[in-house]
Structure formats: C-alpha cells, structure tokens
Motif scaffolding. Structure first.
Motif, PDB file in Angstrom:
ATOM      1  N   UNK A 266       0.788  -1.234   0.000  1.00 41.68           N
ATOM      2  CA  UNK A 266       0.000   0.000   0.000  1.00 41.68           C
ATOM      3  C   UNK A 266       0.822   1.287   0.000  1.00 41.68           C
ATOM      4  N   UNK A 268       2.351   3.310   2.880  1.00 42.82           N
ATOM      5  CA  UNK A 268       2.009   4.329   3.872  1.00 42.82           C
ATOM      6  C   UNK A 268       3.035   5.448   3.795  1.00 42.82           C
ATOM      7  N   UNK A 290      -1.723  -5.407   0.104  1.00 44.46           N
ATOM      8  CA  UNK A 290      -1.185  -5.774   1.422  1.00 44.46           C
ATOM      9  C   UNK A 290      -0.575  -4.539   2.098  1.00 44.46           C
ATOM     10  N   UNK A 291      -0.302  -4.655   3.389  1.00 43.99           N
ATOM     11  CA  UNK A 291       0.438  -3.584   4.064  1.00 43.99           C
ATOM     12  C   UNK A 291       1.913  -3.712   3.680  1.00 43.99           C
ATOM     13  N   UNK A 292       2.676  -2.657   3.886  1.00 46.53           N
ATOM     14  CA  UNK A 292       4.103  -2.705   3.579  1.00 46.53           C
ATOM     15  C   UNK A 292       4.793  -3.778   4.428  1.00 46.53           C
ATOM     16  N   UNK A 293       4.315  -3.944   5.666  1.00 50.42           N
ATOM     17  CA  UNK A 293       4.925  -4.913   6.578  1.00 50.42           C
ATOM     18  C   UNK A 293       4.696  -6.358   6.137  1.00 50.42           C
ATOM     19  N   UNK A 294       3.705  -6.591   5.275  1.00 54.76           N
ATOM     20  CA  UNK A 294       3.415  -7.962   4.824  1.00 54.76           C
ATOM     21  C   UNK A 294       4.277  -8.399   3.639  1.00 54.76           C
ATOM     22  N   UNK A 295       5.123  -7.511   3.142  1.00 50.68           N
ATOM     23  CA  UNK A 295       5.961  -7.858   1.989  1.00 50.68           C
ATOM     24  C   UNK A 295       6.759  -9.137   2.267  1.00 50.68           C
ATOM     25  N   UNK A 296       7.281  -9.242   3.493  1.00 51.55           N
ATOM     26  CA  UNK A 296       8.061 -10.433   3.856  1.00 51.55           C
ATOM     27  C   UNK A 296       7.262 -11.721   3.729  1.00 51.55           C
ATOM     28  N   UNK A 297       5.960 -11.643   3.966  1.00 48.76           N
ATOM     29  CA  UNK A 297       5.097 -12.826   3.848  1.00 48.76           C
ATOM     30  C   UNK A 297       4.801 -13.152   2.393  1.00 48.76           C
ATOM     31  N   UNK A 298       4.582 -12.111   1.594  1.00 47.96           N
ATOM     32  CA  UNK A 298       4.073 -12.343   0.249  1.00 47.96           C
ATOM     33  C   UNK A 298       5.153 -12.571  -0.811  1.00 47.96           C
ATOM     34  N   UNK A 323      10.477   1.815   1.498  1.00 47.72           N
ATOM     35  CA  UNK A 323       9.978   0.443   1.525  1.00 47.72           C
ATOM     36  C   UNK A 323      10.604  -0.379   0.409  1.00 47.72           C
ATOM     37  N   UNK A 326      13.542  -2.539   1.544  1.00 42.34           N
ATOM     38  CA  UNK A 326      13.097  -3.734   2.269  1.00 42.34           C
ATOM     39  C   UNK A 326      12.555  -4.778   1.294  1.00 42.34           C
TER      40      UNK A 326
ATOM     41  N   UNK B 293       7.562   0.990   6.446  1.00 42.61           N
ATOM     42  CA  UNK B 293       8.393   1.056   5.235  1.00 42.61           C
ATOM     43  C   UNK B 293       9.696   1.819   5.455  1.00 42.61           C
ATOM     44  N   UNK B 322       3.691  -8.917  11.842  1.00 39.58           N
ATOM     45  CA  UNK B 322       4.129  -8.773  10.445  1.00 39.58           C
ATOM     46  C   UNK B 322       5.037  -7.561  10.311  1.00 39.58           C
ATOM     47  N   UNK B 323       6.152  -7.746   9.636  1.00 40.58           N
ATOM     48  CA  UNK B 323       7.149  -6.690   9.505  1.00 40.58           C
ATOM     49  C   UNK B 323       8.433  -7.060  10.234  1.00 40.58           C
ATOM     50  N   UNK B 325      10.106  -9.863  10.099  1.00 38.92           N
ATOM     51  CA  UNK B 325      11.084 -10.540   9.233  1.00 38.92           C
ATOM     52  C   UNK B 325      11.834  -9.514   8.379  1.00 38.92           C
ATOM     53  N   UNK B 326      11.132  -8.453   7.945  1.00 37.19           N
ATOM     54  CA  UNK B 326      11.802  -7.402   7.172  1.00 37.19           C
ATOM     55  C   UNK B 326      12.779  -6.626   8.062  1.00 37.19           C
ATOM     56  N   UNK B 373      -5.359  -8.269   2.042  1.00 38.07           N
ATOM     57  CA  UNK B 373      -4.931  -9.359   2.931  1.00 38.07           C
ATOM     58  C   UNK B 373      -4.329  -8.758   4.188  1.00 38.07           C
TER      59      UNK B 373
END
Lengths: 414, 414
Positions: A266, A268, A290-298, A323, A326, B293, B322-323, B325-326, B373
């Motif tokens: 997204x 932020x 997704x949120x920026x913090x979810x990048x690691x998951x996706x 971001x 990261x 981010x 979430x976040x 891991x980043x 998500x």
C-alpha cells in the motif's frame, strides 16, 4: 558525514533583504546574522513557509515565492557539522507586518552586498547568491510551487508540469533569467533525479523543453515495454507504491495468455498502492493489496518484485518510495528476481546534491512527546537489482557512464 | 504444501447437529454433507460468525458459542489439497430461523453418530469430535470469545484473561469438561504459542492455572531484565509494534546514565507502535515514530533491533507481528545486532498446528475488485537473531529441546 537538511529563507522588499540576528536562546550560531531558517521536517518549500510563519508571524497571503535555489552544502568544522541548505526567496508585501519571535534578537533590512561585511552563519552569501536577484514573475513561481509541494503525483507527471511552466515562462523573459528558472526547476524536488537531469539537458542547449516532454512520455512506454518482456515468464509479481511505468508493464504483461497475479504493497502514509491496485483491477488484473509490513510474507508466493525508480543517484543507488529497499532485501532472501523500471531521465547529473525528501510528519500521525518522521524515499544499490529497465533496455554501466558524462558538462550550480 | 485455512461450524440444537449438503454451485465437494464452512480471511472465530450469517441468515443474537476445537489437518490427495480446519460449535436458539443460501442444496439436523453413515467432506467427523459434546457454560465461552476475537491486546495479556476464565470455570464443572476447556484455550488463538503451551502445562498436571498466571507475569519482567542487560551498550534501538517485554527492557535500559533513543515502527494496520511510542515518551524516553516502510532507512542510524515474539514455533521460527522478518533482514543488511525478547511460555508444543492469523481485511481498506490481505504475523528463523532472551537468559537449543520434550508429553489433540 551525512549533511543535516535545513532551509534558509530570504525575505525581500524594495530590493532589500531581511536578516535576523540569532538570539542567545537558539542552539547554534548565537549572535550571527541569518535568514529565516529551520531544520527540514517536511518538503523544503513547505518547511520554508512554516519557518516564515513561526519566525515572522507572516501568513501565506503576506508573501510570494520569488526563487528556489540549488541546495548549498556547508561544512562547519568547528561545530563538526555539515548542512545542506535549501535556499528560498519570498517577496514580502508589507514589511511592517514582520514580528520577530524569540529566535531573533534584532532584524534588519539590508542591501544584498552588505552581507559580506556582517558576521553571518556560514555559507549565507552562497545561499543568497543562488536566489538573488528575484525573478519577479509570479505565474512561473506559482506553478513551480505546486510542483514543489505536491505529495500525490509521481516524478514524471510533476516533471511534465514543471516543463510546461518553463515553456510559458521562456516566451516572456530574457535569457539569463530563463537560465536561472531552469536551475530552480532542477532544485524544486530534491529527491527526484528527473528535475536536475532535465535542467542539465536544457542547459546543454541541444534540446528544447517541448522535445524533452515528448521524449519523457515516450520513455515511460518504452521502458514499460522492456520490463513487460522481462516479466513474460512470471505469474505472481509484487510491487510497492505507484509507478506509471510499472503499471504499464503489468498491463502489457497481463495482455498475454498466461495468468497474472499482482501483489501491491500500500505504501504508507500516502497509500499510492491503493491507486495502483484500483487501476490494475479496473484493467482486469487479479490484484491483492497488502500492508508494507506484509511484503516479507508475500514474496514467498511471488516470482519477482518489480518497482519504479525516482532517481538513479551518482553513488549508484536506486532512489524510490520508502519500503523499496526492504522489498529488495525480501526478494533476495526469498531467492526471487528483483527488477526495477525507470527512464534514463531519472539519472542524476554528477555533483548535483540529491536528498531524501521528508513530507509532513503529521501525515503519519501525532503522539504527544513523540517525533514522527516521514522520509518518503529510500535507496537501494543498483547491484541489488537483477536488472533496471529503461527506454533503451536494461541499464548497464557503460550507458550510465556515458549519460553522466554528458550531464556533467552542464553548469547546474550557481 | 502449506495448508489452506478454513472454518467448519457445527450448529446444534436439542442434541442434534445441523449439516448442509453442498450444492452444485460450490467449488469443491459438490453433493457432500458438511458443516457451515468457509475460507479464513479474518480471525477464525470471526470468520465462523461471518459464515453462519451468510449461509444460514442467523444473526449473532440467534447463536451462542459452545466450543472451539483444536485445528484438524485434512489432506485430500484426490484434490491435491491440504486443509487446516478450525472447528467451532454454536447453539442455535431457534432452528426455524435457519435459511440456507445457494451453497446448500439441503439441510438436515442429525444425531452426531449419524455422521459416520453420510457422505461428508473429508475429516468432518474429526472436526466434530473436537467440539462435541457442547459444554453448555456460556460465561466461559463469552470470555474465551473475547480473547479469540481481540485485535488490540498482546499474547500475554490475552493468555492471562483466558487463564482467569478457566479458573472460574474449573470451580463449576466436572473434570472431563475442564480438560476440554483447556484444549479449547489451546486453540483459541492459532498464532500465539502461549495458548497451547499453557494448555500443555495444565494437562501435564504439575501446575495450576493460578501458578501459571504468576509465572507468566514474572517471566515478562525477568526476560525484560535480561534484554535490558544485553542492550546496555546500545544508544539507538529500533523496534516494531508493541511488546510488554520490549517496553520494560527499554525503560530499564533508559534508567541508566547513558542516553537512549528509540525508533518505533508503527505496525499497520493496528498501529500498536503508536501505543508503545506514547508509553515510552511518557517514561521520558526520546522516541521517534516511523512507518513500517521506513525501517530500511532508520536501521542505518541504529545500534540494534529488539523485537517481541508471539510464538517460538516447532520449526525454529520466531512468530511475531508482520514486519518483523523485514526488520531482521534490514538489521542483517546494516550489520547491526538483531535481538528478540520472549518467554519460554511462547514455545509451542510439538505437533500443535500453529497458524498465521488473518484479521479483518477491511482494517487495511477497501478497493473495488481488489482483495486486501491482513496477515498479522510473520516468521523469522531463530538463527537470524543474535540472541532471543527469555526469563532464564538467552535461549539455547538445549533448553528449547528440553521444553519441547516436556510439552510433547501432554495430550493436546483430541
């Protein structure tokens, strides 16, 4: 040492410039003469306006922008400090309205030449010379001001707006003023490499603003075409924020038979990713937000990341929305491809002082006693990308060197 | 293959269970008998309520929670699918109000034993056995429901709330029901290792819920003390989200003579970082709040990252907001220390099916045609941390093995 970014604002009226003698209550340079100044906590021009309000009581209706100067880097070995000074010039309608605050012991309206004989903060004369004399055309400055404070549009859109303002201005001004207008354009967005790049090209004199507008528009489509070819074999692509070239590349890629899923972070606090997600969905693409913090998951379910680029810096960094660095690390960690798409117009001229812009920290939120920081861009080494696509294909070091060498011949600084 | 998380809800009335025969319009298992079911796109219990509303038209006032079951993993080799089924049981006040939607061809109220003779979706009998028979105590379920749907409190606070509910319940129920209540507690928050850990400890019978509450509270302070010692030499510490142990550690560290700056990433969409920033500022600490981010930008000015931990998983991962891991990748990339603080109570019993919770995607936002998500946690290998502090000092593999071995003796599954 990383320089600390500050603004220095010169107020002018009837050919004189207002200086303030710093009081005993300020942190640095007590007793020295200075412009209106302050640490940069938002876009430089916005910060300038905030400082004017705080230090002189003037409102926006009392002032008119008359100059944006190339940033001046000032080293102060005594203080062990390094400043990046962003100079601005404003015309004051009624000097009698100025009410100095506690930071100033005394204010004085001086001839610009008098600066030399006063004990000033370091580099004040260099800052003034980059915005003096004032241009006097409010239409150009009004339009450049919109570009300098915009927090929603991308670098290419803003560059086109600024070129348009410049084209109109050229028809009504003598050549030396036009050259200074070009330099102001170079400095109006300190994070975006496209501004000094275009300014350098114009100063070299081998092209016109009109030709550059056309070239830039075509470059976005051509770079997108190269990126779309590169992602032909990928089915799940992760991106962040909004980039016109990324959007075009994804839409071209989606037009093939192979299915495509796009995951958009997204971004932020501006949430530019929402706009991209909406536009991709409208083009019939399967989009997940997704949120920026979810990048690691996706990244684990993705084939590659593809991001835009606001500047290719002199020290071989890709400057893009915060971001990005990261996301590139996450791509590396997941073992997936890491790609960027840009235009050679984002390559910064050597020697030009690029900065990471800060936008209004209130956009993040407000908490009593807590300082919010809203740095909009970050930097990722070019070498962390598998490829950076431009309008002429993947960027290589030969091409980068050639372009920098061309741009370096332009005299951007004052 | 990662299992796909689904809920299966059994509605009950007068000792019978409602089953629905899946219509020809659904994607999988056409014609098979099933509970009310659906993919998990938010907290499991919330998803259960959404599915009941969609598939039966019942509102929350028509139903009462009577059971949360241990997740059942179902493999379907024919479909090449793997499901993690979260079972729930609800009492229906008035069965006549049920209005089946298009997903059901037929509904039927059956004796639980009849399940064996019907063609059902795979694993339906196992899902039912984990929540059957119903407990019948609404106070316990009301309180566990609050824990199961909470999106603001941390794992430790929620665990203490659940233990309190369990203590009150124990005084009023026979032993076998109490054992099932413990198992329900284990399953109520699929992301949080503390729930199955505490349940396993209770089932082993060597401690009481009261003793565990005290132990857990002390463990937070003790783990914080170990972390505070570890960061004694650091002056700029970056963290993400909210963790009680991280907060305590930072406040202990700040009490020393050496200056301390803390950078807190806000942690979208819940913004728990705002709360931490506020509380640290109130404790007199110099705090900077950033977006998630911006972590890549701010690690460069930090000495270490220190994060909390919601679960130490069986496969040696730290599960946290979430976040995380980043942030750990960024710490590695910047060459700074990467630390976590937790309690041994977050170590998950071997064999217990932990999951990554999804909270309501609307918390991120809504865009037409775009799927949002909201996965709340992510996983980082323990080996990516320089140290993980617990109440008994830095966690090592011997201690981890010993605790897992102890917990493994408890019979958590049904």
């Amino acid at each position: 040492m990383k320089p600390t970014s500050v603004v220095t604002v010169f107020l002018t009226h009837s050919g004189k410039v207002m200086l303030a003698r710093r009081s005993a209550h300020v942190g640095t340079y007590k007793g020295a003469w200075a412009g209106v100044s302050g640490y940069i906590e938002r876009l430089p021009l916005e910060q300038a306006i905030v400082e004017i309000r705080e230090e002189t009581g003037l409102s926006e209706s009392d002032i008119e922008l008359r100059g944006i100067g190339i940033p001046v880097v000032v080293e102060d070995t005594a203080l062990n400090a390094k400043w990046m000074v962003h100079p601005f010039l404003f015309e004051v309608t009624d000097p009698a309205r100025v009410q100095a605050d506690w930071e100033a012991e005394e204010i004085r309206w001086v001839e610009p030449a008098e600066l030399q004989s006063l004990p000033t903060v370091p580099g004040l004369d260099r800052a003034l010379s980059s915005v003096w004399p004032p241009f006097g055309d409010s239409d150009f400055w009004t339009r450049l001001r919109a570009v300098a404070t915009d927090t929603t549009n991308g670098a290419t859109t803003l560059a086109l707006t600024a070129l348009n303002a410049l084209i109109d201005f050229r028809h009504r001004c003598p050549s030396p003023e036009f050259e200074r207008a070009i330099k102001a354009l170079a400095a109006c967005r300190p994070s975006m490499g496209v501004f000094p790049h275009l300014a350098a090209r114009l100063l070299l004199g081998d092209t016109s603003a009109e030709a550059l507008m056309l070239e830039l528009k075509n470059a976005v489509s051509e770079s997108a075409r190269h990126a779309a070819e590169a992602i032909a074999g990928y089915h799940s692509i992760l991106t962040i924020s909004y980039s016109s070239a990324v959007k075009e590349a994804l839409i071209m890629r989606a037009a093939t038979e192979a299915p495509l899923s796009v995951i958009v972070a997204e971004s932020r606090p501006g949430l530019e990713g929402f706009t991209l997600a909406k536009e991709l969905a409208a083009a019939g693409i399967n989009v997940t937000l997704i949120t920026d913090a979810e990048i690691g998951l996706f990244v684990e379910d993705s084939d590659c990341i593809l991001v835009g680029c606001d500047a290719v810096t002199e020290d071989d960094m890709i400057q893009n929305k915060a971001g990005t660095s990261l996301a590139a690390l996450a791509a590396w960690s997941a073992g997936i491809a890491c790609l960027a798409v840009t235009q050679t117009h984002k390559i910064t001229p050597p020697g030009f002082p690029l900065a990471i812009e800060e936008q209004d920290p209130k956009a993040i939120g407000q908490v009593v006693g807590v300082k919010c920081r809203n740095l909009v861009f970050d930097r990722t080494p070019i070498s962390d990308f598998d490829a950076v696509y431009t309008e002429s294909g993947a960027l290589d070091s030969d091409r980068l060197t050639a372009i920098r060498s061309l741009l370096g011949a332009a005299k951007l600084s004052t």
